[in-house]
Design a protein around this motif. Structure first.
Motif, PDB file in Angstrom:
ATOM      1  N   CYS A 172      22.402  39.759  34.345  1.00  0.00           N
ATOM      2  CA  CYS A 172      21.187  39.111  34.460  1.00  0.00           C
ATOM      3  C   CYS A 172      19.831  39.563  33.782  1.00  0.00           C
ATOM      4  CB  CYS A 172      20.734  39.128  36.464  1.00  0.00           C
ATOM      5  SG  CYS A 172      19.269  38.026  36.400  1.00  0.00           S
TER       6      CYS A 172
ATOM      7  N   VAL B 228      25.670  34.648  41.355  1.00  0.00           N
ATOM      8  CA  VAL B 228      24.288  34.138  41.469  1.00  0.00           C
ATOM      9  C   VAL B 228      23.130  35.442  41.268  1.00  0.00           C
ATOM     10  CG1 VAL B 228      24.801  32.514  43.299  1.00  0.00           C
ATOM     11  CG2 VAL B 228      24.368  34.635  43.972  1.00  0.00           C
ATOM     12  N   CYS B 229      21.912  34.798  40.987  1.00  0.00           N
ATOM     13  CA  CYS B 229      20.866  35.682  40.305  1.00  0.00           C
ATOM     14  C   CYS B 229      20.604  36.753  41.565  1.00  0.00           C
ATOM     15  CB  CYS B 229      19.698  34.968  40.171  1.00  0.00           C
ATOM     16  SG  CYS B 229      18.238  36.021  39.781  1.00  0.00           S
TER      17      CYS B 229
ATOM     18  N   CYS C  75      16.777  32.988  40.287  1.00  0.00           N
ATOM     19  CA  CYS C  75      16.517  31.661  39.364  1.00  0.00           C
ATOM     20  C   CYS C  75      17.783  30.897  39.672  1.00  0.00           C
ATOM     21  CB  CYS C  75      16.708  31.952  37.955  1.00  0.00           C
ATOM     22  SG  CYS C  75      18.233  32.674  37.380  1.00  0.00           S
ATOM     23  N   PRO C  76      17.886  29.709  39.285  1.00  0.00           N
ATOM     24  CA  PRO C  76      19.202  28.636  39.646  1.00  0.00           C
ATOM     25  C   PRO C  76      20.242  28.901  38.821  1.00  0.00           C
ATOM     26  CG  PRO C  76      17.546  27.555  38.316  1.00  0.00           C
ATOM     27  CD  PRO C  76      16.861  28.871  38.395  1.00  0.00           C
ATOM     28  N   ARG C  77      20.375  30.160  37.899  1.00  0.00           N
ATOM     29  CA  ARG C  77      21.406  30.289  37.440  1.00  0.00           C
ATOM     30  C   ARG C  77      22.917  30.674  38.026  1.00  0.00           C
ATOM     31  NH1 ARG C  77      22.730  35.758  33.358  1.00  0.00           N
ATOM     32  NH2 ARG C  77      24.557  34.723  32.824  1.00  0.00           N
ATOM     33  N   ILE C  78      23.795  29.835  37.843  1.00  0.00           N
ATOM     34  CA  ILE C  78      24.946  30.084  38.603  1.00  0.00           C
ATOM     35  C   ILE C  78      26.165  30.198  37.508  1.00  0.00           C
ATOM     36  CG2 ILE C  78      26.633  29.043  40.340  1.00  0.00           C
ATOM     37  CD1 ILE C  78      24.628  27.836  41.435  1.00  0.00           C
ATOM     38  N   GLU C  79      26.963  31.249  37.603  1.00  0.00           N
ATOM     39  CA  GLU C  79      27.902  31.377  36.726  1.00  0.00           C
ATOM     40  C   GLU C  79      29.168  31.506  37.565  1.00  0.00           C
ATOM     41  OE1 GLU C  79      28.298  31.983  33.406  1.00  0.00           O
ATOM     42  OE2 GLU C  79      26.077  31.516  33.188  1.00  0.00           O
ATOM     43  N   ARG C  80      30.558  30.992  36.928  1.00  0.00           N
ATOM     44  CA  ARG C  80      31.773  31.134  37.598  1.00  0.00           C
ATOM     45  C   ARG C  80      32.045  32.715  37.789  1.00  0.00           C
ATOM     46  NH1 ARG C  80      37.661  29.796  35.286  1.00  0.00           N
ATOM     47  NH2 ARG C  80      38.790  30.411  37.260  1.00  0.00           N
TER      48      ARG C  80
ATOM     49  N   MET D 141      24.472  40.297  37.983  1.00  0.00           N
ATOM     50  CA  MET D 141      24.600  39.122  39.216  1.00  0.00           C
ATOM     51  C   MET D 141      25.454  39.548  40.337  1.00  0.00           C
ATOM     52  SD  MET D 141      24.410  35.829  36.535  1.00  0.00           S
ATOM     53  CE  MET D 141      23.968  34.649  37.821  1.00  0.00           C
TER      54      MET D 141
ATOM     55  N   ARG E  64      23.774  24.828  47.140  1.00  0.00           N
ATOM     56  CA  ARG E  64      23.619  25.098  45.660  1.00  0.00           C
ATOM     57  C   ARG E  64      24.132  24.230  44.853  1.00  0.00           C
ATOM     58  NH1 ARG E  64      25.998  31.042  46.545  1.00  0.00           N
ATOM     59  NH2 ARG E  64      24.098  31.910  47.479  1.00  0.00           N
TER      60      ARG E  64
END
Length: 131
Positions: free
Chosen positions: A115, A93-94, A100-105, A122, A131
């Motif tokens: 980021c 997560v950021c 920000c709402p960016r979420i990556e595995r 991140m 989330r």
């Protein structure tokens, strides 16, 4: 009486819970639990039919509950603790002060993604209901 066209399937959640139970020496100390768990394990190893396994799982569940374990055999807390099973999803997560709402595995053996907004990696966390 006619036979069902689909034979009963073994309960995989109960098998996972049995694995977790067998790895928990303190739970096996309760009277009657070790014997029932070992019988279930032996039936599972021998490839017993689903009805016989279900009967054995019920007996094990009864033994656990009789000894004060309200979870019984199959519960989220017992099945989720089996070795190799993760009860949560890891995400990156950021890390910024205003995320920000960016979420990556998030992969275990790789570093978290970069980021570009905050100029840093991140942070890894768990995917929650928010989330």
């Amino acid at each position: 009486m006619t036979a069902s066209p689909h034979p009963p399937r073994p309960d995989h959640r109960a098998a996972a819970a049995l694995c977790a139970l067998l790895g928990s020496p303190e739970d096996l100390r309760q009277p009657g639990v070790r014997e029932a768990a070992e019988r279930a394990r032996d039936l599972l190893r021998s490839g017993a039919d689903a009805d016989e396994l279900a009967s054995c799982y019920r007996a094990l569940d009864t033994a656990l509950r009789r000894n004060g374990d309200a979870r019984g055999l199959v519960s989220e807390s017992r099945g989720g603790t089996a070795p190799g099973i993760t009860a949560h999803i890891k995400v990156a997560v950021c890390p910024g002060p205003t995320p920000c709402p960016r979420i990556e595995r998030a992969r275990d053996l790789l570093p978290a993604p970069y980021c570009a907004v905050n100029g840093t990696r991140m942070r890894k966390g768990r995917l929650g209901s928010a989330r």
